[in-house]
Design a protein around this motif. Structure first.
Motif, PDB file in Angstrom:
ATOM      1  N   UNK A  76       0.870  -1.132  -0.050  1.00  0.00           N
ATOM      2  CA  UNK A  76       0.086  -0.085   0.031  1.00  0.00           C
ATOM      3  C   UNK A  76       0.915   1.281   0.155  1.00  0.00           C
ATOM      4  N   UNK A  77       1.973   1.246   0.595  1.00  0.00           N
ATOM      5  CA  UNK A  77       2.897   2.445   0.834  1.00  0.00           C
ATOM      6  C   UNK A  77       3.510   2.639  -0.591  1.00  0.00           C
ATOM      7  N   UNK A  78       3.827   1.526  -1.176  1.00  0.00           N
ATOM      8  CA  UNK A  78       4.462   1.694  -2.640  1.00  0.00           C
ATOM      9  C   UNK A  78       3.549   2.304  -3.482  1.00  0.00           C
ATOM     10  N   UNK A  79       2.316   1.795  -3.687  1.00  0.00           N
ATOM     11  CA  UNK A  79       1.233   2.247  -4.407  1.00  0.00           C
ATOM     12  C   UNK A  79       0.866   3.816  -4.110  1.00  0.00           C
ATOM     13  N   UNK A  80       0.892   4.264  -2.974  1.00  0.00           N
ATOM     14  CA  UNK A  80       0.596   5.468  -2.334  1.00  0.00           C
ATOM     15  C   UNK A  80       1.883   6.376  -3.047  1.00  0.00           C
ATOM     16  N   UNK A  81       3.031   5.866  -3.302  1.00  0.00           N
ATOM     17  CA  UNK A  81       4.078   6.558  -3.724  1.00  0.00           C
ATOM     18  C   UNK A  81       4.031   6.755  -5.305  1.00  0.00           C
ATOM     19  N   UNK A  82       3.369   5.829  -5.817  1.00  0.00           N
ATOM     20  CA  UNK A  82       3.476   5.706  -7.401  1.00  0.00           C
ATOM     21  C   UNK A  82       2.775   6.891  -8.193  1.00  0.00           C
ATOM     22  N   UNK A  83       3.398   6.786  -9.592  1.00  0.00           N
ATOM     23  CA  UNK A  83       2.913   8.012 -10.103  1.00  0.00           C
ATOM     24  C   UNK A  83       2.433   7.341 -11.720  1.00  0.00           C
ATOM     25  N   UNK A  84       2.595   6.131 -11.808  1.00  0.00           N
ATOM     26  CA  UNK A  84       2.163   5.660 -13.153  1.00  0.00           C
ATOM     27  C   UNK A  84       0.596   5.233 -13.410  1.00  0.00           C
ATOM     28  N   UNK A  85       0.354   5.011 -14.570  1.00  0.00           N
ATOM     29  CA  UNK A  85      -0.762   4.707 -14.890  1.00  0.00           C
ATOM     30  C   UNK A  85      -1.154   3.474 -14.454  1.00  0.00           C
ATOM     31  N   UNK A  86      -0.125   2.348 -14.587  1.00  0.00           N
ATOM     32  CA  UNK A  86      -0.412   1.107 -14.247  1.00  0.00           C
ATOM     33  C   UNK A  86       0.652   0.731 -12.871  1.00  0.00           C
ATOM     34  N   UNK A  87      -0.003  -0.013 -12.117  1.00  0.00           N
ATOM     35  CA  UNK A  87       0.796  -0.849 -11.185  1.00  0.00           C
ATOM     36  C   UNK A  87       1.263  -2.059 -11.245  1.00  0.00           C
ATOM     37  N   UNK A  88       2.598  -2.455 -11.374  1.00  0.00           N
ATOM     38  CA  UNK A  88       3.096  -3.744 -11.803  1.00  0.00           C
ATOM     39  C   UNK A  88       3.480  -4.301 -10.164  1.00  0.00           C
ATOM     40  N   UNK A  89       2.794  -5.314  -9.991  1.00  0.00           N
ATOM     41  CA  UNK A  89       3.404  -5.849  -8.743  1.00  0.00           C
ATOM     42  C   UNK A  89       4.715  -6.783  -8.983  1.00  0.00           C
ATOM     43  N   UNK A  90       5.669  -6.862  -7.883  1.00  0.00           N
ATOM     44  CA  UNK A  90       6.681  -7.677  -7.896  1.00  0.00           C
ATOM     45  C   UNK A  90       7.046  -8.078  -6.710  1.00  0.00           C
ATOM     46  N   UNK A  91       7.543  -9.395  -6.660  1.00  0.00           N
ATOM     47  CA  UNK A  91       7.862  -9.945  -5.196  1.00  0.00           C
ATOM     48  C   UNK A  91       9.575  -9.907  -5.357  1.00  0.00           C
TER      49      UNK A  91
END
Length: 312
Positions: A76-91
Protein backbone atom coordinates in the motif's frame (compact mmCIF):
# COMPACT_ATOMS: atom_id res chain seq x y z
CA UNK A 1 10.85 8.96 -21.77
CA UNK A 2 7.76 10.71 -20.40
CA UNK A 3 7.90 12.97 -17.33
CA UNK A 4 5.43 10.66 -15.59
CA UNK A 5 6.19 6.95 -15.99
CA UNK A 6 3.59 4.71 -17.56
CA UNK A 7 4.30 1.87 -15.12
CA UNK A 8 5.09 1.93 -11.41
CA UNK A 9 6.65 -1.35 -10.32
CA UNK A 10 6.04 -1.87 -6.60
CA UNK A 11 8.41 -4.31 -4.93
CA UNK A 12 8.09 -4.91 -1.16
CA UNK A 13 11.04 -6.62 0.48
CA UNK A 14 11.97 -7.99 3.88
CA UNK A 15 15.32 -9.69 4.57
CA UNK A 16 16.05 -10.76 1.00
CA UNK A 17 19.63 -9.57 0.63
CA UNK A 18 20.58 -12.62 -1.47
CA UNK A 19 17.60 -12.46 -3.86
CA UNK A 20 16.38 -8.88 -4.21
CA UNK A 21 19.24 -7.85 -6.47
CA UNK A 22 18.20 -10.30 -9.18
CA UNK A 23 14.57 -9.17 -8.89
CA UNK A 24 15.65 -5.53 -9.39
CA UNK A 25 17.92 -6.44 -12.28
CA UNK A 26 15.03 -8.17 -14.04
CA UNK A 27 13.14 -4.84 -14.06
CA UNK A 28 16.17 -2.87 -15.24
CA UNK A 29 16.49 -5.33 -18.14
CA UNK A 30 12.88 -4.97 -19.34
CA UNK A 31 12.31 -4.31 -23.05
CA UNK A 32 9.74 -1.69 -21.99
CA UNK A 33 11.65 1.08 -20.23
CA UNK A 34 9.07 3.74 -19.30
CA UNK A 35 8.78 2.76 -15.64
CA UNK A 36 9.68 3.65 -12.10
CA UNK A 37 10.65 1.02 -9.54
CA UNK A 38 9.56 1.60 -5.95
CA UNK A 39 11.28 -0.78 -3.54
CA UNK A 40 9.63 -0.74 -0.11
CA UNK A 41 11.93 -2.13 2.59
CA UNK A 42 9.71 -3.45 5.39
CA UNK A 43 12.34 -2.75 8.10
CA UNK A 44 14.77 -5.46 7.03
CA UNK A 45 17.42 -6.47 9.57
CA UNK A 46 19.94 -7.75 7.00
CA UNK A 47 21.80 -5.97 4.18
CA UNK A 48 18.74 -5.63 1.94
CA UNK A 49 18.81 -1.81 1.94
CA UNK A 50 22.50 -1.81 0.99
CA UNK A 51 21.86 -4.15 -1.93
CA UNK A 52 19.05 -1.92 -3.19
CA UNK A 53 21.25 1.15 -2.76
CA UNK A 54 23.98 -0.40 -4.90
CA UNK A 55 21.87 0.12 -8.04
CA UNK A 56 22.34 3.52 -9.65
CA UNK A 57 19.26 4.38 -11.68
CA UNK A 58 17.19 7.55 -11.26
CA UNK A 59 14.01 5.55 -11.82
CA UNK A 60 14.59 3.44 -8.70
CA UNK A 61 13.38 4.70 -5.33
CA UNK A 62 13.95 3.04 -1.98
CA UNK A 63 11.21 3.67 0.59
CA UNK A 64 11.88 2.41 4.10
CA UNK A 65 9.13 1.43 6.53
CA UNK A 66 9.53 2.66 10.13
CA UNK A 67 8.79 -0.84 11.46
CA UNK A 68 7.99 -4.29 10.11
CA UNK A 69 4.28 -3.89 9.34
CA UNK A 70 3.82 -6.71 6.85
CA UNK A 71 3.70 -7.06 3.09
CA UNK A 72 0.18 -5.63 2.70
CA UNK A 73 1.16 -2.35 4.35
CA UNK A 74 4.38 -2.27 2.33
CA UNK A 75 2.46 -2.74 -0.93
CA UNK A 76 0.00 0.00 0.00
CA UNK A 77 2.82 2.42 0.80
CA UNK A 78 4.44 1.65 -2.54
CA UNK A 79 1.18 2.30 -4.39
CA UNK A 80 0.71 5.57 -2.47
CA UNK A 81 4.12 6.67 -3.78
CA UNK A 82 3.39 5.55 -7.35
CA UNK A 83 2.88 7.96 -10.26
CA UNK A 84 2.29 5.56 -13.14
CA UNK A 85 -1.00 4.72 -14.83
CA UNK A 86 -0.34 1.05 -14.13
CA UNK A 87 0.87 -0.66 -10.96
CA UNK A 88 3.02 -3.71 -11.70
CA UNK A 89 3.36 -5.92 -8.65
CA UNK A 90 6.63 -7.71 -8.03
CA UNK A 91 8.02 -9.93 -5.28
CA UNK A 92 11.59 -9.71 -4.03
CA UNK A 93 12.41 -13.37 -4.71
CA UNK A 94 11.07 -13.60 -8.29
CA UNK A 95 12.46 -12.67 -11.70
CA UNK A 96 10.42 -10.88 -14.37
CA UNK A 97 11.10 -12.05 -17.90
CA UNK A 98 12.24 -9.42 -20.40
CA UNK A 99 8.92 -8.94 -22.20
CA UNK A 100 6.71 -8.79 -19.12
CA UNK A 101 6.00 -5.05 -18.93
CA UNK A 102 5.89 -4.56 -22.71
CA UNK A 103 3.26 -7.23 -23.30
CA UNK A 104 1.15 -6.24 -20.30
CA UNK A 105 1.11 -2.54 -21.18
CA UNK A 106 0.19 -3.40 -24.77
CA UNK A 107 -2.76 -5.51 -23.57
CA UNK A 108 -3.98 -2.90 -21.08
CA UNK A 109 -3.82 -0.15 -23.69
CA UNK A 110 -6.01 -2.19 -26.04
CA UNK A 111 -8.41 -3.49 -23.37
CA UNK A 112 -9.57 -0.55 -21.23
CA UNK A 113 -12.29 -2.66 -19.58
CA UNK A 114 -9.72 -4.87 -17.82
CA UNK A 115 -8.68 -3.56 -14.40
CA UNK A 116 -6.29 -6.32 -13.33
CA UNK A 117 -4.09 -8.32 -15.69
CA UNK A 118 -1.87 -11.26 -14.74
CA UNK A 119 0.16 -13.83 -16.66
CA UNK A 120 1.29 -17.42 -16.43
CA UNK A 121 4.68 -18.13 -14.87
CA UNK A 122 7.44 -20.70 -14.55
CA UNK A 123 7.81 -22.16 -11.06
CA UNK A 124 11.49 -22.66 -10.28
CA UNK A 125 12.26 -25.09 -7.47
CA UNK A 126 15.75 -26.53 -7.01
CA UNK A 127 16.73 -27.76 -10.51
CA UNK A 128 13.14 -28.18 -11.68
CA UNK A 129 10.96 -25.80 -13.71
CA UNK A 130 7.19 -26.21 -14.08
CA UNK A 131 4.70 -24.14 -16.09
CA UNK A 132 2.09 -22.45 -13.89
CA UNK A 133 -1.04 -22.50 -16.04
CA UNK A 134 -3.90 -20.29 -14.82
CA UNK A 135 -7.39 -19.51 -16.22
CA UNK A 136 -7.56 -16.87 -18.94
CA UNK A 137 -10.99 -15.25 -18.85
CA UNK A 138 -12.67 -12.97 -16.32
CA UNK A 139 -15.42 -15.43 -15.41
CA UNK A 140 -13.08 -18.37 -14.93
CA UNK A 141 -10.67 -16.32 -12.80
CA UNK A 142 -13.49 -15.14 -10.55
CA UNK A 143 -14.77 -18.70 -10.17
CA UNK A 144 -11.35 -19.75 -8.83
CA UNK A 145 -11.53 -17.09 -6.12
CA UNK A 146 -13.83 -19.49 -4.27
CA UNK A 147 -10.88 -21.83 -3.84
CA UNK A 148 -8.55 -18.94 -2.87
CA UNK A 149 -5.90 -20.54 -5.07
CA UNK A 150 -5.29 -20.78 -8.78
CA UNK A 151 -6.92 -17.50 -9.87
CA UNK A 152 -3.93 -15.27 -10.65
CA UNK A 153 -0.21 -15.27 -9.88
CA UNK A 154 0.10 -12.10 -7.85
CA UNK A 155 3.69 -11.03 -8.69
CA UNK A 156 2.65 -11.01 -12.37
CA UNK A 157 -0.29 -8.64 -11.93
CA UNK A 158 -0.65 -5.21 -13.49
CA UNK A 159 -3.42 -3.00 -12.05
CA UNK A 160 -4.91 0.26 -13.23
CA UNK A 161 -3.98 2.77 -10.54
CA UNK A 162 -7.06 4.88 -11.30
CA UNK A 163 -9.32 1.89 -10.56
CA UNK A 164 -7.75 1.48 -7.12
CA UNK A 165 -8.18 5.19 -6.41
CA UNK A 166 -11.73 5.48 -7.75
CA UNK A 167 -12.98 2.52 -5.70
CA UNK A 168 -10.67 2.92 -2.67
CA UNK A 169 -9.40 -0.64 -3.09
CA UNK A 170 -6.34 -1.39 -1.00
CA UNK A 171 -4.48 -4.37 0.41
CA UNK A 172 -5.92 -5.35 3.78
CA UNK A 173 -3.22 -4.79 6.36
CA UNK A 174 -4.86 -7.22 8.81
CA UNK A 175 -3.97 -10.11 6.46
CA UNK A 176 -0.29 -11.02 6.80
CA UNK A 177 -0.72 -13.58 4.00
CA UNK A 178 -3.14 -13.88 1.07
CA UNK A 179 -3.44 -10.10 0.92
CA UNK A 180 -3.59 -10.59 -2.84
CA UNK A 181 -6.80 -12.62 -2.70
CA UNK A 182 -8.38 -10.00 -0.43
CA UNK A 183 -7.54 -7.38 -3.03
CA UNK A 184 -9.00 -9.53 -5.84
CA UNK A 185 -12.20 -9.99 -3.83
CA UNK A 186 -12.55 -6.29 -3.07
CA UNK A 187 -11.79 -5.42 -6.70
CA UNK A 188 -14.40 -7.91 -7.92
CA UNK A 189 -17.01 -6.39 -5.60
CA UNK A 190 -16.10 -2.97 -7.04
CA UNK A 191 -16.77 -4.21 -10.58
CA UNK A 192 -13.28 -5.12 -11.79
CA UNK A 193 -12.72 -7.31 -14.82
CA UNK A 194 -9.74 -9.67 -14.78
CA UNK A 195 -7.63 -11.35 -17.45
CA UNK A 196 -4.63 -13.66 -17.62
CA UNK A 197 -2.14 -13.60 -20.48
CA UNK A 198 -1.40 -17.20 -21.39
CA UNK A 199 2.33 -16.51 -21.61
CA UNK A 200 4.84 -17.24 -18.82
CA UNK A 201 6.37 -13.87 -17.99
CA UNK A 202 7.87 -14.54 -14.55
CA UNK A 203 10.17 -17.01 -12.85
CA UNK A 204 8.34 -17.78 -9.60
CA UNK A 205 10.84 -19.11 -7.11
CA UNK A 206 9.94 -21.70 -4.49
CA UNK A 207 12.28 -21.92 -1.52
CA UNK A 208 12.24 -22.47 2.23
CA UNK A 209 11.52 -18.79 2.91
CA UNK A 210 8.31 -18.59 0.86
CA UNK A 211 5.30 -17.25 2.75
CA UNK A 212 3.18 -19.76 0.82
CA UNK A 213 4.88 -22.57 2.75
CA UNK A 214 3.57 -21.25 6.10
CA UNK A 215 1.80 -24.22 7.80
CA UNK A 216 -0.92 -21.85 9.06
CA UNK A 217 -1.68 -20.56 5.56
CA UNK A 218 -4.63 -22.92 4.96
CA UNK A 219 -6.40 -21.70 8.10
CA UNK A 220 -5.80 -18.08 7.09
CA UNK A 221 -7.48 -18.65 3.74
CA UNK A 222 -10.75 -19.70 5.35
CA UNK A 223 -12.13 -16.19 6.16
CA UNK A 224 -11.50 -15.12 2.56
CA UNK A 225 -13.15 -18.28 1.21
CA UNK A 226 -16.17 -17.62 3.44
CA UNK A 227 -16.50 -14.06 2.11
CA UNK A 228 -16.38 -15.26 -1.50
CA UNK A 229 -18.93 -18.00 -0.79
CA UNK A 230 -21.30 -15.53 0.86
CA UNK A 231 -21.26 -13.41 -2.32
CA UNK A 232 -21.55 -16.31 -4.76
CA UNK A 233 -24.28 -18.17 -2.82
CA UNK A 234 -26.60 -15.64 -1.16
CA UNK A 235 -29.31 -18.33 -1.00
CA UNK A 236 -27.28 -20.33 1.57
CA UNK A 237 -27.58 -19.88 5.32
CA UNK A 238 -24.56 -19.09 7.47
CA UNK A 239 -24.45 -22.72 8.61
CA UNK A 240 -24.58 -23.96 5.02
CA UNK A 241 -21.79 -21.57 3.99
CA UNK A 242 -19.66 -22.87 6.84
CA UNK A 243 -20.29 -26.50 5.85
CA UNK A 244 -19.56 -25.85 2.17
CA UNK A 245 -16.34 -23.97 2.88
CA UNK A 246 -15.10 -26.73 5.17
CA UNK A 247 -15.41 -29.23 2.33
CA UNK A 248 -13.57 -27.10 -0.24
CA UNK A 249 -10.36 -27.24 1.78
CA UNK A 250 -10.82 -29.37 4.91
CA UNK A 251 -8.33 -28.59 7.66
CA UNK A 252 -8.85 -31.93 9.38
CA UNK A 253 -10.65 -35.22 8.95
CA UNK A 254 -14.36 -34.59 8.55
CA UNK A 255 -17.06 -36.52 10.37
CA UNK A 256 -19.86 -38.17 8.42
CA UNK A 257 -22.27 -35.51 9.73
CA UNK A 258 -19.99 -32.67 8.57
CA UNK A 259 -19.60 -34.31 5.18
CA UNK A 260 -23.33 -34.83 4.70
CA UNK A 261 -24.11 -31.24 5.70
CA UNK A 262 -21.47 -29.97 3.32
CA UNK A 263 -22.70 -32.11 0.44
CA UNK A 264 -26.25 -30.83 0.96
CA UNK A 265 -24.96 -27.24 0.93
CA UNK A 266 -23.02 -27.89 -2.28
CA UNK A 267 -26.10 -29.37 -3.95
CA UNK A 268 -28.16 -26.32 -2.96
CA UNK A 269 -25.43 -23.93 -4.15
CA UNK A 270 -25.26 -25.63 -7.55
CA UNK A 271 -28.94 -24.99 -8.19
CA UNK A 272 -28.34 -21.22 -8.32
CA UNK A 273 -27.07 -20.49 -11.83
CA UNK A 274 -27.07 -16.71 -11.55
CA UNK A 275 -23.78 -14.86 -11.99
CA UNK A 276 -23.55 -12.09 -9.40
CA UNK A 277 -20.15 -10.57 -10.22
CA UNK A 278 -19.37 -11.97 -13.66
CA UNK A 279 -18.16 -15.30 -12.29
CA UNK A 280 -18.56 -18.26 -14.65
CA UNK A 281 -21.20 -20.33 -12.87
CA UNK A 282 -20.36 -23.42 -14.93
CA UNK A 283 -16.76 -23.14 -13.68
CA UNK A 284 -18.01 -22.58 -10.11
CA UNK A 285 -20.16 -25.70 -10.36
CA UNK A 286 -17.28 -27.72 -11.78
CA UNK A 287 -15.21 -26.78 -8.73
CA UNK A 288 -18.09 -27.75 -6.43
CA UNK A 289 -18.66 -31.01 -8.32
CA UNK A 290 -15.01 -31.98 -7.92
CA UNK A 291 -15.23 -31.21 -4.21
CA UNK A 292 -18.42 -33.24 -3.90
CA UNK A 293 -16.88 -36.20 -5.75
CA UNK A 294 -13.84 -36.19 -3.50
CA UNK A 295 -15.97 -36.22 -0.36
CA UNK A 296 -18.28 -38.97 -1.67
CA UNK A 297 -15.26 -41.14 -2.49
CA UNK A 298 -13.89 -40.57 1.01
CA UNK A 299 -17.23 -41.61 2.56
CA UNK A 300 -17.37 -44.78 0.46
CA UNK A 301 -13.78 -45.81 1.08
CA UNK A 302 -14.37 -47.98 4.20
CA UNK A 303 -17.25 -49.78 2.46
CA UNK A 304 -15.34 -50.43 -0.74
CA UNK A 305 -12.13 -51.53 0.98
CA UNK A 306 -11.28 -55.18 0.24
CA UNK A 307 -11.99 -57.64 3.02
CA UNK A 308 -9.01 -58.97 4.93
CA UNK A 309 -7.85 -62.45 3.96
CA UNK A 310 -5.88 -64.92 6.00
CA UNK A 311 -6.44 -67.71 8.51
CA UNK A 312 -9.70 -69.58 9.19
Amino acid sequence: MSAMPIVSVVLPVYNREHLVGEAIRSILDQRFQDWELIVVDDASTDATASVVGSFYDSRLRLVQMPANLGVASARDLGIACARGAYIATMDSDDVALTDRLALQVEFMEHNPDVAILATDAIKVQAQRQVRMDYPETDGAIKAMLLKVDGAMIHPTTMIRRQFLRDHEVRYRSNFRTDEDHCLYLDAMLAGARFHNLKIPLLHYRRHAGNVTLDPLLAARKRPIREQVAQRFFPNLTTREIDALVELIEPRQSLSVVQSVLGLAAIHKAMTDLRSYFGEDRAAVNQLLARTSGRIVRALRQPVDAPAATGGP
